[in-house]
Every structure is written in structure tokens, then in C-alpha cells.
Design an enzyme around this catalytic site. Structure first.
Site, PDB file in Angstrom:
ATOM      1  N   THR A 190       0.878  -1.371   0.279  1.00 38.99           N
ATOM      2  CA  THR A 190       0.074   0.035   0.578  1.00 38.99           C
ATOM      3  C   THR A 190       0.625   1.427  -0.001  1.00 38.99           C
ATOM      4  OG1 THR A 190       0.088   0.594   2.074  1.00 38.99           O
ATOM      5  CG2 THR A 190      -1.854  -0.887   1.242  1.00 38.99           C
ATOM      6  N   ASP A 214       3.950   4.277  -1.044  1.00 43.20           N
ATOM      7  CA  ASP A 214       4.376   4.691  -2.000  1.00 43.20           C
ATOM      8  C   ASP A 214       5.938   3.572  -2.966  1.00 43.20           C
ATOM      9  OD1 ASP A 214       3.900   7.634  -3.014  1.00 43.20           O
ATOM     10  OD2 ASP A 214       6.389   8.105  -2.572  1.00 43.20           O
ATOM     11  N   LEU A 215       6.337   3.436  -2.903  1.00 42.21           N
ATOM     12  CA  LEU A 215       7.440   2.420  -3.438  1.00 42.21           C
ATOM     13  C   LEU A 215       6.760   1.462  -4.687  1.00 42.21           C
ATOM     14  CD1 LEU A 215      10.313   2.710  -4.469  1.00 42.21           C
ATOM     15  CD2 LEU A 215      10.054   0.468  -3.199  1.00 42.21           C
ATOM     16  N   ASP A 235      20.037  -0.908  -4.755  1.00 41.61           N
ATOM     17  CA  ASP A 235      20.991   0.164  -5.557  1.00 41.61           C
ATOM     18  C   ASP A 235      19.903   0.903  -6.374  1.00 41.61           C
ATOM     19  OD1 ASP A 235      22.266   2.750  -5.462  1.00 41.61           O
ATOM     20  OD2 ASP A 235      23.760   2.300  -4.343  1.00 41.61           O
ATOM     21  N   HIS A 236      18.863   1.256  -6.736  1.00 42.78           N
ATOM     22  CA  HIS A 236      18.432   1.821  -7.530  1.00 42.78           C
ATOM     23  C   HIS A 236      19.236   2.637  -8.370  1.00 42.78           C
ATOM     24  CE1 HIS A 236      17.312   6.279  -6.015  1.00 42.78           C
ATOM     25  NE2 HIS A 236      16.972   6.533  -7.108  1.00 42.78           N
ATOM     26  N   GLU A 245      19.526  18.006  -6.090  1.00 47.54           N
ATOM     27  CA  GLU A 245      17.912  17.644  -6.433  1.00 47.54           C
ATOM     28  C   GLU A 245      17.128  18.927  -6.209  1.00 47.54           C
ATOM     29  OE1 GLU A 245      15.922  13.995  -4.775  1.00 47.54           O
ATOM     30  OE2 GLU A 245      17.693  13.751  -3.744  1.00 47.54           O
ATOM     31  N   HIS A 293      24.556   4.960  -3.096  1.00 49.07           N
ATOM     32  CA  HIS A 293      24.694   5.421  -4.687  1.00 49.07           C
ATOM     33  C   HIS A 293      25.628   6.264  -4.856  1.00 49.07           C
ATOM     34  CE1 HIS A 293      20.226   4.743  -3.580  1.00 49.07           C
ATOM     35  NE2 HIS A 293      19.771   6.285  -3.455  1.00 49.07           N
TER      36      HIS A 293
HETATM   37  C1  BG6 Z   1      16.810   7.727  -2.631  1.00 46.35           C
HETATM   38  C2  BG6 Z   1      16.911   8.676  -1.271  1.00 46.35           C
HETATM   39  O1  BG6 Z   1      17.328   6.535  -2.390  1.00 46.35           O
HETATM   40  O2  BG6 Z   1      16.992   8.361  -3.684  1.00 46.35           O
HETATM   41  C3  BG6 Z   1      15.919   9.386  -1.416  1.00 46.35           C
HETATM   42  O3  BG6 Z   1      16.221   8.202   0.103  1.00 46.35           O
HETATM   43  C4  BG6 Z   1      16.587  10.648  -3.128  1.00 46.35           C
HETATM   44  O4  BG6 Z   1      16.955  10.766  -0.897  1.00 46.35           O
HETATM   45  C5  BG6 Z   1      16.704   9.894  -4.161  1.00 46.35           C
HETATM   46  O5  BG6 Z   1      15.851  11.871  -3.329  1.00 46.35           O
HETATM   47  C6  BG6 Z   1      16.983  10.379  -5.550  1.00 46.35           C
HETATM   48  O6  BG6 Z   1      17.582   9.700  -6.423  1.00 46.35           O
HETATM   49  P1  BG6 Z   1      17.349   9.610  -7.609  1.00 46.35           P
HETATM   50  O7  BG6 Z   1      16.731   8.659  -8.629  1.00 46.35           O
HETATM   51  O8  BG6 Z   1      16.150  11.124  -8.151  1.00 46.35           O
HETATM   52  O9  BG6 Z   1      18.549  10.432  -8.867  1.00 46.35           O
END
Ligand code: BG6
Length: 498
Positions: free
Chosen positions: A17, A19-20, A181-182, A220, A244
Site C-alpha cells: 500500500t 509509495d514505492l 541500489d536503484h 536535487e 548511491h
Molecule cells: C533515494 C533517496 O535513495 O534516492 C532520496 O532516499 C533521493 O532521498 C533519491 O531523493 C534520488 O533518486 P533519483 O533517482 O531521483 O536520483
């Protein structure tokens, strides 16, 4: 492109439920399905505390896909029928028994050979409990494979990460654990290896003889939004640098692996993290700078200071900006600073790597009163995706003067190609059992050890916050950090580069 491997699997999303799931997971699963990268034989079971039903989950899936991808909801029925919901209490054995029986039924309904992905998209304090219950209640005992996908934060510091790891390792082996780690799913982060290892014009120069410094910026424009509660315990150092940024550093600095497979690549990345110079507490100020945004203007709008955001202590000492100088103590990199910076409420959203090459030993053009522009390789990670090379050419016309020339390659728009979301790639990798773009425990452990020394030095002193206005590129100390080494941050806007 349709991949040949179309894994038949169930995906259990804990925290469905949240956000992710809404912003990333549903659209990614849909894209995989649409492109034929997911077998038609699949099931998604969403679990969470709320009293939803299958219908409510399916409505939410449709809504999310419509919002994120913009497709017609009527065409989604067949897809959504693969989604099931189970109200769930992560601490109750009964919940796991119910889940087990639902998964067994779905294996039959969708012809799934017992393959299961357990995706933790919820509060980290329950990761350990869930993993242990999945094992003790027999959900991981099937004829197929079971994999655990874990979102960050993976701990809060080294001891808590170690504790979490011990808990999940009681139930899953390292090979079954996929720590997300996206950034590792981003197209241009994946391109770092190719740029380095597939080009004769870079790899021979990729060392301290030819490279002056490497800069990584991830800025950001957004503030902390509604995540004040989490962010207060994290700050930019734990939120962005521990994972990251250090991942990008290790990809940029690693030695060529002997083969492009998971173990070899990870081994090389681990060696980089092991070589990071740890900074003595009393010297931290010369290597790391922290910042916190005050009020200001972004995108033409007045925005509040961090300390006035929701769920944030009005005297908060949490950093929303970090800049640092990292040194890698090995033969390849001795003496080459890796400058990193990341922050919220900066003047633009941009992630970029700039590799600055050393000046030529002699400038033949100096008599024209012109210093040569350093050669730069710029890897644009987002929002623009591409590569630029800055070199020197002759100024047009009857003159012997030089001028910097910038060659740009842009991914966006080439062949109308739409870069897949990082989550889409990573989910697919997990389904086919490719853990290369996930973080190994050794990487997590070394990253935390490095980060802990910085946070422990910072925790001992109250910072003078706020120290940068929203809508700027961070505090002045961040510029000074490079200036004292005779360097400066390269502007991140194309027009300003020369
Ligand atoms: C997430 C952080 O891992 O990465 C966020 O928790 C951040 O705070 C986000 O905004 C940034 O990801 P991206 O892909 O928008 O650079």
C-alpha cells in the site's frame, strides 16, 4: 527487445500500500509484462496491514499505471487479474500460513514452478522478522527458487547493518539476497563499465598519470517532502553517499574485472571500497563538508527552510547536503581526489560525473595568452543521459588560437528509445538471477565503516545550520574544498561549461 528468458514467478510485495509500490513497482511490472520480459504465468501478491481486497489492490494498480505511464485503464484488466491482496500482520505466524497457502494455489492457477520473489518495500525494522518467518513457516521451501529483495536503508550504521544482515542470513543465503541500489539500474550508471572497458581511448588513461580529479554531483531540487521523519535519522550522508555515491565511485575506480560476471565485478568494486582512505576525526573538516538548506526559491517558488519542514526538529543538526574529497589508496589512484557532492533543494536536478584529465606537460599555445582548457569526459546520468567530451580545437578563422570544443552524445531521443526505469531492469535481473547490479554484503559493510567515521565526527559538533539557501549549489565551504586543491566544481549546465 524481448528477452528470451521469461521467468515464471510469484512476486510478494511487503508494504504494497506504500509509495514505492505505487510509483515504481506496479509500473515496472507492467512494463516487463508489456514488453514480454515477464512470462504470462506470473502472480503478484500484495501484503500490508490495511484491510484491502483483491479489487481494491487492482484498482490501485490500474490507477498507478495510468498515472505513471499514462495508458488506457480498460486494457489493464488481464494484467491486473494477476494481482492478489492479503491483509497481513508481519509478526503473526497465521499471516505466513495464509500467504503460503495462497502462493501454493497461485502456483497451480498460473503454472508457476514454485519460484518466489519476496520484495521488502516497507519499514526496515521488520526486514529481519519477515525473513525469519518466511523460512520458519516454510514459504521458502518450494521446488523452485526463492529470492529476497531488500530496499534501503540497509541499517543505519555498521552495527545495525551487521545485525540486520545476520537476521536475514539465518533465512536466506547471500546468493538469494538482492539488496537494491536503484542507481545501479540507471542506464548511464550501467554505461560506466562500457565507457571504460570498451574504449581504447579511455582505459589506458584511466589512472593517476593522466587523470587530475573526478567529480560526482547528484543534486536535487526537491526538499525533504513528506519524509522528514525518516530523513531526520538519515541525512544526506546515509541517504545518498553510503549507497548511491559510493557505488558510483567504485564503478569509476575499479580495475577491469577478468570477466564481466557478478563475482568478478563485485570483487573489483569491493577492492576499491577497501582502499578508501579513512579520515581521522580531527581532519574531517578538511575532507568533508555538510550543509542544510535554509529558505529560498526553487523553480520560481518560495520554499521553506529544512528546519521548518514537517516532522523535522526546529533545531535539527541533520545535513541535507554533503561534499567530500575521497582518496583511494592504491597504485592506480594514489593522489587523485574523487570529489563528491549531493544535496536537496539545490539549483537543479542533475546527476553527473566529470573526469578531468591532467594538463599537457607543455602548452605550446601559451604565447597566445591562452591557457588550454582541460580535457573532460562528462557522463550525464540524469535527467539528460549521454556523454560529452571537451577537447581543444583551433579557433575558426585566421588565428592560431585554441578554443574548447564539446562533443555531445545524447541517449535521449536516439531511435525513439525510452530508457527503462531502473526498477524495471533490477526486477528483471532478480527474476533471471543476475545479482551483478545489486549490492553484496561486503560492499555494504565497507561502505558503512567509511560513512560511520564521518557521521561520528559530525555528531560530536553542532553545525552552523542553515548554511545554504534553497535554490543554490550548496554552502561556500563546498567550493572551498576544491579551491584549496587548485580545482573547482565544473558547472553542471551545458552553457556554462567553457
Ligand atoms: C533515494 C533517496 O535513495 O534516492 C532520496 O532516499 C533521493 O532521498 C533519491 O531523493 C534520488 O533518486 P533519483 O533517482 O531521483 O536520483
Amino acid at each position: 527487445m524481448t528477452n528470451e528468458v521469461e521467468p515464471r514467478t510469484s512476486i510478494v510485495i511487503f508494504g504494497v500500500t506504500g509509495d514505492l509500490a505505487k510509483r515504481k513497482l506496479f509500473p515496472s511490472i507492467y512494463n516487463l509484462y508489456k514488453k514480454g520480459n515477464l512470462s504470462k504465468d506470473f502472480a503478484v501478491v500484495g501484503v500490508a496491514r490495511r484491510d484491502w481486497s483483491n479489487e481494491v489492490l487492482r484498482e490501485n494498480v490500474c490507477k498507478s499505471i495510468k498515472n505513471e505511464i499514462g495508458c488506457d485503464v480498460d486494457s489493464l484488466d488481464e494484467f491486473c487479474n494477476h494481482f492478489y491482496y492479503l491483509p497481513f500482520d508481519v509478526t503473526s505466524k497465521d499471516s505466513y500460513t495464509e500467504l503460503k497457502s495462497l502462493l501454493t494455489d497461485l502456483d497451480g492457477t498460473f503454472n508457476i514452478p514454485g519460484n518466489r520473489i519476496f520484495y521488502m518495500a516497507m519499514a526496515p525494522e521488520f526486514f529481519g522478522t519477515i525473513a525469519q518467518n518466511l523460512k520458519s513457516e516454510g514459504l521458502t521451501e518450494t521446488d523452485g527458487w526463492s529470492r529476497l529483495v531488500i530496499e534501503k536503508p540497509f541499517g543505519h550504521d555498521l552495527p545495525s547493518a551487521q545485525k540486520l544482515n545476520e537476521e536475514i542470513r539465518e533465512a536466506f543465503s547471500e546468493e538469494q539476497i538482492y539488496r537494491i541500489d536503484h542507481y545501479l539500474g540507471k542506464e548511464m550508471v550501467q554505461n560506466i563499465e562500457v565507457i571504460r572497458f570498451a574504449n581504447a581511448m579511455f582505459e589506458p588513461l584511466w589512472n593517476n598519470r593522466y587523470i587530475s580529479n573526478i567529480q560526482i554531483t547528484s543534486s536535487e531540487t526537491l526538499g525533504v517532502e513528506d519524509r522528514g521523519g525518516y530523513y531526520e535519522t538519515s541525512g544526506a550522508l546515509r541517504d545518498m553517499v553510503q549507497n548511491h555515491i559510493l557505488q558510483m565511485v567504485s564503478l569509476l575506480a575499479m580495475d577491469p574485472p577478468i570477466r564481466l560476471n557478478t563475482d568478478e565485478i563485485r570483487n573489483e568494486k569491493i577492492k576499491v571500497l577497501r582502499s578508501l582512505r579513512s579520515i581521522k576525526e580531527e581532519k574531517m573538516g578538511s575532507y568533508f563538508v555538510r550543509g542544510q538548506y535554509g529558505k529560498g526559491e526553487t523553480n520560481g517558488e518560495e520554499v521553506p527552510a529544512y528546519r521548518s519542514e514537517g516532522n523535522v526538529d526546529p533545531n535539527s543538526n541533520t545535513e541535507t547536503f554533503v561534499a567530500g574529497k575521497l582518496l583511494i589508496d592504491n597504485h592506480r589512484w594514489a593522489g587523485v581526489p574523487f570529489y563528491i557532492r549531493t544535496g536537496k533543494r539545490m539549483s537543479m536536478k542533475s546527476t553527473k560525473i566529470v573526469v578531468q584529465f591532467k594538463d599537457l606537460p607543455m602548452n605550446l599555445y601559451y604565447d597566445k595568452k591562452k591557457t588550454l582548457h582541460p580535457n573532460l569526459l562528462i557522463i550525464h546520468i540524469q535527467p539528460h543521459e549521454g556523454i560529452s567530451i571537451v577537447m581543444n580545437g583551433k579557433k575558426f578563422g585566421p588565428t592560431g588560437e585554441t578554443t574548447p570544443v564539446r562533443l555531445d552524445y545524447s541517449n535521449t531521443g536516439s531511435d525513439g528509445y525510452n530508457t527503462p526505469e531502473a526498477y524495471e531492469r533490477l526486477l528483471y535481473d532478480c527474476m533471471i538471477g543476475d545479482a551483478t547490479n545489486f549490492t553484496h554484503w561486503d560492499e555494504v559493510e565497507l561502505s558503512w565503516a567509511f560513512i560511520d567515521s564521518i557521521s561520528s565526527a559530525w555528531e560530536k559538533n553542532q553545525a552552523t545550520f542553515p548554511n545554504y539557501d534553497s535554490g543554490t549549489m550548496g554552502p561556500k565551504d563546498s567550493d572551498d574544498l576544491l579551491e584549496k586543491d587548485g580545482h573547482h566544481w565544473w558547472p553542471i549546465e551545458k552553457e556554462d561549461l567553457h
